[in-house]
Motif scaffolding. Structure first.
Motif, PDB file in Angstrom:
ATOM      1  N   ILE A  44       0.851  -1.177   0.000  1.00 35.53           N
ATOM      2  CA  ILE A  44       0.000   0.000   0.000  1.00 35.53           C
ATOM      3  C   ILE A  44       0.892   1.233   0.000  1.00 35.53           C
ATOM      4  CG2 ILE A  44      -1.685   1.305   1.342  1.00 35.53           C
ATOM      5  CD1 ILE A  44      -2.707  -1.404   2.376  1.00 35.53           C
ATOM      6  N   SER A  45       0.582   2.207  -0.850  1.00 36.04           N
ATOM      7  CA  SER A  45       1.380   3.433  -0.899  1.00 36.04           C
ATOM      8  C   SER A  45       0.453   4.637  -0.977  1.00 36.04           C
ATOM      9  CB  SER A  45       2.339   3.408  -2.089  1.00 36.04           C
ATOM     10  OG  SER A  45       1.629   3.315  -3.303  1.00 36.04           O
ATOM     11  N   LEU A  46       1.051   5.811  -0.816  1.00 34.19           N
ATOM     12  CA  LEU A  46       0.288   7.046  -0.763  1.00 34.19           C
ATOM     13  C   LEU A  46       1.063   8.132  -1.494  1.00 34.19           C
ATOM     14  CD1 LEU A  46      -1.445   8.511   2.296  1.00 34.19           C
ATOM     15  CD2 LEU A  46       0.366   9.812   1.261  1.00 34.19           C
ATOM     16  N   TYR A  47       0.373   8.940  -2.285  1.00 32.26           N
ATOM     17  CA  TYR A  47       0.999  10.073  -2.974  1.00 32.26           C
ATOM     18  C   TYR A  47      -0.064  11.107  -3.284  1.00 32.26           C
ATOM     19  CZ  TYR A  47      -0.932   8.053  -7.260  1.00 32.26           C
ATOM     20  OH  TYR A  47      -1.792   7.580  -8.223  1.00 32.26           O
ATOM     21  N   PRO A  48       0.257  12.363  -3.537  1.00 32.21           N
ATOM     22  CA  PRO A  48       1.565  13.010  -3.347  1.00 32.21           C
ATOM     23  C   PRO A  48       1.829  13.220  -1.855  1.00 32.21           C
ATOM     24  CG  PRO A  48      -0.056  14.662  -3.952  1.00 32.21           C
ATOM     25  CD  PRO A  48      -0.752  13.324  -3.999  1.00 32.21           C
ATOM     26  N   ASN A  49       3.060  13.317  -1.515  1.00 28.98           N
ATOM     27  CA  ASN A  49       3.439  13.501  -0.124  1.00 28.98           C
ATOM     28  C   ASN A  49       4.677  14.374  -0.086  1.00 28.98           C
ATOM     29  OD1 ASN A  49       3.594  13.302   2.608  1.00 28.98           O
ATOM     30  ND2 ASN A  49       4.050  11.121   2.666  1.00 28.98           N
ATOM     31  N   PRO A  50       4.563  15.611   0.351  1.00 24.79           N
ATOM     32  CA  PRO A  50       3.464  16.302   1.010  1.00 24.79           C
ATOM     33  C   PRO A  50       2.280  16.527   0.072  1.00 24.79           C
ATOM     34  CG  PRO A  50       5.510  17.590   1.166  1.00 24.79           C
ATOM     35  CD  PRO A  50       5.776  16.429   0.298  1.00 24.79           C
ATOM     36  N   ASP A  53      -4.288  19.286  -1.612  1.00 24.41           N
ATOM     37  CA  ASP A  53      -5.734  19.153  -1.728  1.00 24.41           C
ATOM     38  C   ASP A  53      -6.236  17.725  -1.516  1.00 24.41           C
ATOM     39  OD1 ASP A  53      -5.976  21.862  -2.350  1.00 24.41           O
ATOM     40  OD2 ASP A  53      -5.532  21.463  -4.454  1.00 24.41           O
ATOM     41  N   TYR A  54      -5.443  16.744  -1.920  1.00 25.82           N
ATOM     42  CA  TYR A  54      -5.870  15.352  -1.850  1.00 25.82           C
ATOM     43  C   TYR A  54      -4.650  14.443  -1.721  1.00 25.82           C
ATOM     44  CZ  TYR A  54      -4.260  15.158  -6.647  1.00 25.82           C
ATOM     45  OH  TYR A  54      -3.472  15.228  -7.762  1.00 25.82           O
ATOM     46  N   VAL A  55      -4.899  13.224  -1.287  1.00 29.25           N
ATOM     47  CA  VAL A  55      -3.902  12.159  -1.353  1.00 29.25           C
ATOM     48  C   VAL A  55      -4.559  10.972  -2.034  1.00 29.25           C
ATOM     49  CG1 VAL A  55      -2.517  12.819   0.651  1.00 29.25           C
ATOM     50  CG2 VAL A  55      -4.434  11.277   0.960  1.00 29.25           C
ATOM     51  N   ILE A  56      -3.770  10.220  -2.735  1.00 30.97           N
ATOM     52  CA  ILE A  56      -4.255   8.994  -3.366  1.00 30.97           C
ATOM     53  C   ILE A  56      -3.599   7.822  -2.655  1.00 30.97           C
ATOM     54  CG2 ILE A  56      -4.260   7.599  -5.471  1.00 30.97           C
ATOM     55  CD1 ILE A  56      -4.470  10.241  -7.027  1.00 30.97           C
ATOM     56  N   VAL A  57      -4.423   6.913  -2.167  1.00 27.07           N
ATOM     57  CA  VAL A  57      -3.933   5.706  -1.515  1.00 27.07           C
ATOM     58  C   VAL A  57      -3.990   4.599  -2.549  1.00 27.07           C
ATOM     59  CG1 VAL A  57      -4.247   4.089   0.385  1.00 27.07           C
ATOM     60  CG2 VAL A  57      -4.834   6.506   0.698  1.00 27.07           C
ATOM     61  N   LYS A  58      -2.821   4.072  -2.888  1.00 25.40           N
ATOM     62  CA  LYS A  58      -2.742   2.964  -3.841  1.00 25.40           C
ATOM     63  C   LYS A  58      -2.842   1.682  -3.043  1.00 25.40           C
ATOM     64  CE  LYS A  58      -0.513   1.505  -8.027  1.00 25.40           C
ATOM     65  NZ  LYS A  58      -1.769   1.250  -8.682  1.00 25.40           N
ATOM     66  N   LEU A  59      -3.853   0.892  -3.347  1.00 26.33           N
ATOM     67  CA  LEU A  59      -4.164  -0.310  -2.580  1.00 26.33           C
ATOM     68  C   LEU A  59      -3.627  -1.552  -3.270  1.00 26.33           C
ATOM     69  CD1 LEU A  59      -7.887   0.673  -2.019  1.00 26.33           C
ATOM     70  CD2 LEU A  59      -6.011   0.976  -0.388  1.00 26.33           C
ATOM     71  N   ASN A  60      -3.404  -2.587  -2.469  1.00 30.92           N
ATOM     72  CA  ASN A  60      -3.091  -3.880  -3.064  1.00 30.92           C
ATOM     73  C   ASN A  60      -4.407  -4.548  -3.435  1.00 30.92           C
ATOM     74  OD1 ASN A  60      -4.132  -4.744  -0.636  1.00 30.92           O
ATOM     75  ND2 ASN A  60      -2.179  -5.324   0.234  1.00 30.92           N
ATOM     76  N   ASN A  61      -4.392  -5.791  -3.785  1.00 26.42           N
ATOM     77  CA  ASN A  61      -5.599  -6.447  -4.281  1.00 26.42           C
ATOM     78  C   ASN A  61      -6.500  -7.008  -3.191  1.00 26.42           C
ATOM     79  OD1 ASN A  61      -5.006  -5.932  -6.948  1.00 26.42           O
ATOM     80  ND2 ASN A  61      -3.694  -7.713  -7.113  1.00 26.42           N
ATOM     81  N   GLN A 107      -7.992  -3.780   6.411  1.00 24.01           N
ATOM     82  CA  GLN A 107      -8.314  -4.871   5.508  1.00 24.01           C
ATOM     83  C   GLN A 107      -8.876  -6.037   6.304  1.00 24.01           C
ATOM     84  OE1 GLN A 107      -4.238  -4.635   3.884  1.00 24.01           O
ATOM     85  NE2 GLN A 107      -5.249  -4.587   1.890  1.00 24.01           N
ATOM     86  N   PHE A 108      -9.246  -7.067   5.620  1.00 26.14           N
ATOM     87  CA  PHE A 108      -9.889  -8.209   6.257  1.00 26.14           C
ATOM     88  C   PHE A 108      -9.021  -8.805   7.370  1.00 26.14           C
ATOM     89  CE2 PHE A 108     -10.748 -12.833   6.313  1.00 26.14           C
ATOM     90  CZ  PHE A 108     -12.011 -12.771   6.863  1.00 26.14           C
ATOM     91  N   ARG A 109      -7.741  -8.997   7.139  1.00 22.15           N
ATOM     92  CA  ARG A 109      -6.880  -9.668   8.118  1.00 22.15           C
ATOM     93  C   ARG A 109      -5.870  -8.747   8.802  1.00 22.15           C
ATOM     94  NH1 ARG A 109      -6.926 -15.511   7.199  1.00 22.15           N
ATOM     95  NH2 ARG A 109      -8.166 -15.868   5.341  1.00 22.15           N
ATOM     96  N   GLN A 110      -5.744  -7.510   8.363  1.00 20.97           N
ATOM     97  CA  GLN A 110      -4.720  -6.631   8.925  1.00 20.97           C
ATOM     98  C   GLN A 110      -5.070  -5.171   8.688  1.00 20.97           C
ATOM     99  OE1 GLN A 110      -1.022  -7.343   6.910  1.00 20.97           O
ATOM    100  NE2 GLN A 110      -1.852  -6.904   4.901  1.00 20.97           N
ATOM    101  N   SER A 111      -4.328  -4.284   9.352  1.00 21.04           N
ATOM    102  CA  SER A 111      -4.439  -2.853   9.062  1.00 21.04           C
ATOM    103  C   SER A 111      -3.025  -2.323   8.855  1.00 21.04           C
ATOM    104  CB  SER A 111      -5.157  -2.108  10.183  1.00 21.04           C
ATOM    105  OG  SER A 111      -4.422  -2.183  11.372  1.00 21.04           O
ATOM    106  N   ASN A 112      -2.916  -1.330   7.976  1.00 21.99           N
ATOM    107  CA  ASN A 112      -1.634  -0.730   7.638  1.00 21.99           C
ATOM    108  C   ASN A 112      -1.764   0.780   7.730  1.00 21.99           C
ATOM    109  OD1 ASN A 112       0.001  -3.139   6.542  1.00 21.99           O
ATOM    110  ND2 ASN A 112      -1.972  -3.308   5.520  1.00 21.99           N
ATOM    111  N   THR A 113      -0.726   1.408   8.268  1.00 24.41           N
ATOM    112  CA  THR A 113      -0.750   2.855   8.459  1.00 24.41           C
ATOM    113  C   THR A 113       0.407   3.496   7.723  1.00 24.41           C
ATOM    114  OG1 THR A 113      -1.801   2.592  10.614  1.00 24.41           O
ATOM    115  CG2 THR A 113      -0.727   4.698  10.182  1.00 24.41           C
ATOM    116  N   ILE A 114       0.117   4.591   7.038  1.00 24.50           N
ATOM    117  CA  ILE A 114       1.117   5.352   6.292  1.00 24.50           C
ATOM    118  C   ILE A 114       1.000   6.820   6.710  1.00 24.50           C
ATOM    119  CG2 ILE A 114       1.904   6.084   4.009  1.00 24.50           C
ATOM    120  CD1 ILE A 114       0.699   3.540   2.881  1.00 24.50           C
TER     121      ILE A 114
END
Length: 120
Positions: A44-50, A53-61, A107-114
């Protein structure tokens, strides 16, 4: 801007009339932030950073149940249903004050923080 205060202390002695403490204050002002590439082991990743107006969280499947944004004190500042297109979820953060925030993907089995930085 932040003020850092240092208090120095010794045994006093006889110099300076026996004064054994001195206080020094430094002011730190950060003018520019450079980008932070945040990605964790789950893919899982996040951009743009800094972000402005918005951030986009790129998710796995994996199935994502919720996405929550918290401030550095753990207070929930944004929570929205997961609407992912092409495994990406766009979060509007323009109304948040400038600062450091955390996006937690549950997520179903875990949580991830960025972590991300928001600046106006």
């Amino acid at each position: 801007m932040a003020n850092l205060t240092f208090v120095l202390k010794d045994n006093g002695g006889i110099l300076n009339g026996g004064v054994d403490t001195a206080k020094v204050v430094f002011t730190v002002n950060v003018e520019y932030l450079i980008g932070i590439n945040e990605q964790n082991q789950s893919g899982i990743s996040l951009y743009p950073n800094p972000a402005n107006d918005y951030v986009i969280v790129k998710l796995n499947n994996e199935d994502v149940q919720s996405i929550v944004v918290t401030d550095v004190n753990g207070k929930i500042v944004l929570q929205q249903p997961v609407v992912a297109e092409n495994n990406e979820c766009k979060l509007q953060v323009a109304k948040l004050p400038s600062g450091v925030y955390f996006v937690t993907v549950n997520q179903f089995r875990q949580s991830n923080t960025i972590r991300f930085i928001h600046r106006k």
